[in-house]
Design a protein around this motif. Structure first.
Motif, short mmCIF file in Angstrom:
data_model
loop_
_atom_site.label_atom_id
_atom_site.label_comp_id
_atom_site.label_asym_id
_atom_site.label_seq_id
_atom_site.Cartn_x
_atom_site.Cartn_y
_atom_site.Cartn_z
N ALA A 7 0.83 -1.21 0.00
CA ALA A 7 0.00 0.00 0.00
C ALA A 7 0.87 1.25 0.00
CB ALA A 7 -0.93 -0.01 1.21
N LEU A 8 1.94 1.21 0.75
CA LEU A 8 2.85 2.37 0.78
C LEU A 8 3.47 2.57 -0.60
CD1 LEU A 8 4.67 1.85 4.22
CD2 LEU A 8 3.09 3.69 3.60
N ARG A 9 3.97 1.47 -1.20
CA ARG A 9 4.60 1.56 -2.51
C ARG A 9 3.64 2.11 -3.55
NH1 ARG A 9 8.13 -3.01 -1.70
NH2 ARG A 9 10.22 -2.12 -1.41
N GLU A 10 2.44 1.54 -3.58
CA GLU A 10 1.45 1.97 -4.56
C GLU A 10 1.12 3.45 -4.47
OE1 GLU A 10 -2.00 -0.50 -4.14
OE2 GLU A 10 -0.82 -2.34 -4.44
N ASN A 11 1.29 3.99 -3.29
CA ASN A 11 0.96 5.41 -3.12
C ASN A 11 2.20 6.30 -3.04
OD1 ASN A 11 -1.45 3.74 -1.87
ND2 ASN A 11 -2.25 5.73 -2.47
N GLN A 12 3.28 5.79 -3.58
CA GLN A 12 4.51 6.57 -3.70
C GLN A 12 5.10 7.02 -2.36
OE1 GLN A 12 1.87 7.63 -6.15
NE2 GLN A 12 2.78 5.89 -7.22
N TYR A 13 4.84 6.22 -1.34
CA TYR A 13 5.52 6.51 -0.08
C TYR A 13 6.82 5.75 -0.07
CZ TYR A 13 1.36 8.78 1.80
OH TYR A 13 0.32 9.64 2.00
N VAL A 60 -0.48 8.10 8.14
CA VAL A 60 -0.40 7.65 6.75
C VAL A 60 -1.09 6.31 6.58
CG1 VAL A 60 1.19 6.74 5.00
CG2 VAL A 60 1.67 8.93 6.11
N ASP A 63 -4.80 6.52 6.90
CA ASP A 63 -5.43 7.10 5.71
C ASP A 63 -5.43 6.13 4.53
OD1 ASP A 63 -5.88 9.33 7.19
OD2 ASP A 63 -4.23 10.50 6.34
N LEU A 64 -4.50 5.19 4.54
CA LEU A 64 -4.46 4.18 3.48
C LEU A 64 -5.31 2.96 3.85
CD1 LEU A 64 -0.66 4.19 2.48
CD2 LEU A 64 -2.58 5.22 1.26
N GLN A 66 -4.94 0.90 6.22
CA GLN A 66 -4.14 -0.25 6.61
C GLN A 66 -4.15 -0.42 8.12
OE1 GLN A 66 -2.68 -2.34 4.29
NE2 GLN A 66 -4.01 -1.04 3.04
#
Ligand SMILES: [Mn+2]
Ligand SMILES: [Mn+2]
Ligand SMILES: [Zn+2]
Ligand SMILES: [Zn+2]
Lengths: 139, 139
Positions: A7-13, A60, A63-64, A66
């Motif tokens: 989820a972090l990767r997909e949202n450019q974190y 973060v 909000d995702l 997770q």
DNA sequence: TATTTGTTGATAATCATTTTCCATAAAAAA
DNA sequence: TTTTTTATGGAAAATGATTATCAACAAATA
């Protein structure tokens, strides 16, 4: 855990060591930790970690979707990274540990509510308070 | 209402006009008012009423178990003077009104919990969130 | 009515968690 | 590697509902 990283990767974190450490604590924790508790655990591996970093990352992840955030009016927030969706909780009023009980007949309740009140129910917060077996034994 | 007055009397609390006005608001209110809301309603009859007075009286009634206090982590407390004991609530996320639904199979839930977790359950807080019929119509 | 003691009203203080700030550090992209 | 962009750490600031304070007031009691 893997889900959270994705989820972090997909949202450019960016994937930082601190983030991974926080995810690990969340994934392995069973008692629904507070920010302070996550902070203390992360600090054992990254002694310079800042509380602000925990707060920011928890926000973060929340909000995702997770992370389930449990807000209390008289205590700090608690977090569930294993079941990031609404579900019932059992809170020990002595040691403040929080557990996930298995409860059948829950979907029924929401349906009954919709039928009776006309509300469209989208979320719930079900907390039961009492004393856990461990704390009972300590008496 | 009568019950509340009696409880005050029995505990040597004086019966003041402000107290009666607060009790009246609580007894007649259906949406679980906040302190602020009680304040506004009392002010229509007693324009010099202080917010502090509402806070103090609400605390007194709560301590006498005449009032159920619903604390929210992201909003001010709400109060139920009609059912001063734990029970489920339905919260409209649009107009913030709170209602008492009738729910069967609740005692069952607590028993199931006790059996499954070993906790001794003494209290609960069950909130369902959604949109009330009125707010749905306003769309 | 006089006395006592609890209550009110107005304001200031509190409280701990959570946010914000910004210089520095470190991912990620080029 | 160099550049760009985002994250971190440390500290300070905000937050805002609730509580404390205290002089003035008003119930209760006799
Ligand atoms: Mn949980
Ligand atoms: Mn109620
Ligand atoms: Zn316990
Ligand atoms: Zn509504």
């Amino acid at each position: 855990m893997r889900k959270m990283v994705d989820a972090l990767r997909e949202n450019q974190y960016r994937i930082t060591p601190q983030r991974l450490a926080i995810l690990k604590v969340l994934a392995e924790s069973k008692g629904h930790p507070s920010v302070e508790s996550i902070y203390e655990q992360v600090q054992t591996r990254f002694p310079t970690t800042s509380l602000a970093t925990i707060y920011k990352n928890v926000a973060v992840l929340r909000d995702l979707d997770q992370l389930l955030e449990l807000g209390f009016s008289d205590d700090s927030n608690r977090y569930d990274g294993n079941k990031p969706y609404d579900h019932p909780h059992v809170v020990c009023t002595v040691c403040r540990k929080i557990l996930d009980p298995d409860i059948s007949a829950l979907a029924d309740m929401t349906q009954e509510l919709t039928r009776e009140t006309g509300f469209t129910i989208t979320r719930h917060r079900l907390d039961f308070f009492g004393v856990c077996p461990e704390c009972q034994a300590r008496r």
